[in-house]
Design an enzyme around this catalytic site. Structure first.
Site, short mmCIF file in Angstrom:
data_model
loop_
_atom_site.label_atom_id
_atom_site.label_comp_id
_atom_site.label_asym_id
_atom_site.label_seq_id
_atom_site.Cartn_x
_atom_site.Cartn_y
_atom_site.Cartn_z
N LYS A 120 0.84 -1.25 -0.06
CA LYS A 120 -0.06 -0.11 0.18
C LYS A 120 0.83 1.28 -0.25
O LYS A 120 0.44 2.28 -0.70
CB LYS A 120 -0.87 0.02 1.27
CG LYS A 120 -1.58 1.31 1.53
CD LYS A 120 -2.53 1.57 0.59
CE LYS A 120 -3.26 2.98 0.94
NZ LYS A 120 -4.35 3.40 -0.15
N CYS A 171 -3.41 10.67 0.96
CA CYS A 171 -2.77 9.44 0.84
C CYS A 171 -1.41 9.75 0.21
O CYS A 171 -0.23 9.41 0.98
CB CYS A 171 -3.62 8.73 -0.32
SG CYS A 171 -5.17 8.56 0.26
#
Ligand code: SAJ
Length: 419
Positions: A203, A257
């Site tokens: 991720k 993010c």
């Protein structure tokens, strides 16, 4: 079908709760915020997302959705809480720790706990498994644990929630397989199983790849301007090579993010992640570069009226978290600029500088395009030209039709364009 308790009804937890309800699971949506719980049952989410209202309506009609302030007994617990970073850029795992403490009293043998929140490597093993073992359970024997990061893109959330491939990191094989079964009930993408720490790392490196690539593009934009060429043309031509995919320069990297995740690797890297740190630094400095360019266009900025077109961190969404526009506003204020902002997607009142289009551009010395909202392509340069003081626009997204604006007397400057 399972009884699933979803802890955290934010950007990811809310649509995940809704989609699981439409696939026959019984859902308990848990959030400490009354508004978040109401948003799930009333179908009133913000920021806007295509398809989300319809999905929430289907979830409500399924009759399988309930909300609660704290976890209740379930077969599966899914943690979707935020992981902000602290002033020292280290992950603040407080919400995850709280979520674990709130769920362990409701755990029973055979349950599955899934962490979806983005975290530094080893968090699932150390924090989540740690809390479960502290409560007297044996991870693997009694309770299964997996890390399954969300990968959806704001603006395409509902579509990507269903269609994207997913990486499932089991703490052991049985945990991975149990989590896969839950995702298989609503995902049409491929589901890959690995271990929890690898999944955490995957991720983070996905978003770090983008951050580094954008930093590269930003550096090239700065250099191209000095050399006197057009970086956008150069990147377009370079990307025709079958193995090259240079990203786009811009005013900096926003969102919760890409601007955050590289720090989660950096904090565990013992000073060995210099490349990631440098990319973060380059992207974080872009707002200062935008100010430098504004100074080149206007001279001393003190007392000038500057209007930003766009507060959101990227086009066609209403999310302004970590948006470079916020940093640009702060820097302009330090220089005594009178700053106003127009953004048709961001909720009114988000910052005091937000105004309607005509009020925002009135008497402006300079307009700066900070977000590539489609609506800005429709702006009428003649109409706006009649309202501003100076017809000067700086496009940090290479977005507006330069000829159209120049043909009615505007001076157009574009990031990375030195000709
Ligand atoms: N940006 C550029 N140049 C580019 C691309 C983006 O300056 O070429 C800027 C954007 O304007 C924006 C920021 O970067 O300010 C981030 O935008 P984005 O669209 O690249 O990414 P996010 O943060 O909206 O979503 C990302 C996605 N990750 C990847 O594409 C690898 C998404 O799939 C993730 O789920 C999400 O982060 C997340 O939650 O981690």
């Amino acid at each position: 079908m399972s009884k699933i308790c979803i802890i955290g009804l934010g950007y990811i937890g809310l649509p995940t709760a809704a989609i699981l309800a439409t696939r026959g699971h019984d859902i308990i949506g848990v959030d400490i915020s009354e508004k978040a719980r109401k948003d799930l049952v009333d179908g009133n989410p913000y920021p806007e997302e295509p398809g989300l209202y319809g999905l929430l309506e289907d979830a409500r009609n399924s009759g399988r959705l309930s909300v609660s302030e704290s976890p209740r007994t379930a077969d599966v617990f899914m943690i979707c809480v935020p992981t902000p970073f602290k002033a020292d850029k280290k992950a603040d795992l407080g919400y995850i720790v709280d979520a674990c403490s709130s769920l362990v009293p409701h755990l029973k043998k055979g349950d599955l706990v899934i962490l979806e929140s983005t975290v530094p490597p080893t968090t699932t093993r150390e924090v989540v498994c740690g809390a479960i073992e502290e409560a007297g359970f044996s991870v693997m024997e009694d309770v299964k644990v997996a890390f399954c990061p969300e990968r959806v893109m704001p603006g395409k959330l509902v579509k990507e929630l269903v269609e994207n491939d997913r990486v499932i990191g089991g703490i052991d094989e049985a945990s991975g397989l149990a989590a896969k079964e839950i995702y298989a009930s609503f995902c049409t993408g491929r589901l890959f199983i690995t271990d929890a720490t690898t999944a955490e790392f995957v991720k983070l490196i996905e978003n770090s790849f983008r951050d580094i690539n954008i930093a590269f593009a930003n550096e090239l934009a700065i250099v191209s301007k000095d050399i006197g060429i057009d970086i956008w043309e150069a990147i377009e031509l370079a990307n025709m090579h079958p193995r090259v995919n240079i990203h786009k320069p811009g005013p900096g990297v926003g969102g919760h993010c890409i601007a955050v995740d590289p720090y989660f690797i950096i904090e565990r890297a013992n000073g060995k992640a210099s490349f990631l740190s440098l990319a973060r630094e380059r992207n974080s400095q872009m707002p200062s570069y935008v100010i430098e360019q504004a100074e080149k266009l206007l001279g001393n900025l003190e007392g000038k009226n500057i209007t930003l077109l766009g507060l959101a961190y990227k086009g066609n969404i209403g999310d302004s978290r970590e948006s470079p526009a916020l940093d640009i506003i702060a820097l302009m204020k330090e220089r005594g600029v009178n700053c106003s902002v127009f953004d048709p997607h961001v909720e009114e009142g988000t910052i005091p500088e937000l105004a309607g289009l005509e009020d925002a551009v009135k008497d402006a010395d300079l307009l700066i395009i900070t977000t590539d909202h489609s609506a800005f392509g429709e702006l009428d340069p003649e109409h706006i030209g009649a309202l501003v003081k100076n017809k000067i626009i700086f496009d940090t997204r290479h977005f507006i039709d330069r000829d159209k604006w120049e043909s009615v007397g505007w001076k157009v400057s574009v990031i990375g364009v030195g000709k």
